[in-house]
Design an enzyme around this catalytic site. Structure first.
Site: not given
Length: 141
Positions: A87, A117, A114, A59
């Site tokens: 996180r 980060h 998404n 990816f």
């Protein structure tokens, strides 16, 4: 508990969808403070260097192209257990597997887009913070 710093990036998909304010609010509501912040558009060279750890993964090229496709918001978050807290707020990498109420469950489009980060350890946090910010650009709150 000692305060620590971590890097957070609001990725191009979330910036384009105008989720910046909502994401920052979630960080602040969780007790994290912004010690540095800027909006920038990464060059392909910057994105490839930042994500060099993934260069052998299938990816990688898509990730570099995506991360350099539009503006991102880069932040240093500070607080008790900032890395773990960030996180937890982000949720699983795959938004379909992320718990309801996490940033990725609420704002991400897919596993590759998404939304955010976050540094995964104190070592990477230190490296990632210094990738984007000079020490005198970071305010300790």
């Amino acid at each position: 508990m000692a305060s620590e710093q971590t890097l957070s990036i609001i990725k191009p998909d979330a910036v384009q969808n105008n989720y910046i304010g909502e994401i920052i609010s979630r960080f602040e509501q969780a007790g994290l403070k912004i010690a540095a912040i800027k909006m920038t558009t990464l060059t392909k060279d910057q994105a490839s260097k930042f994500y060099a750890i993934h260069k052998d993964r299938p990816f990688y090229n898509d990730l570099v192209n995506f991360m350099s496709s539009g503006p991102v918001v880069v932040m240093v978050l500070e607080g008790n257990q900032a890395i773990a807290k960030n996180r937890e707020l982000m949720g699983a990498t795959d938004p379909k597997k992320a718990e309801k109420g996490t940033l990725r469950a609420d704002f991400a489009e897919s596993m590759s887009r998404n939304a955010v980060h976050g540094s995964d350890s104190s070592e990477t946090a230190e490296e990632e913070v210094l990738f984007f910010f000079k020490p005198d650009e970071i305010t300790h709150r």
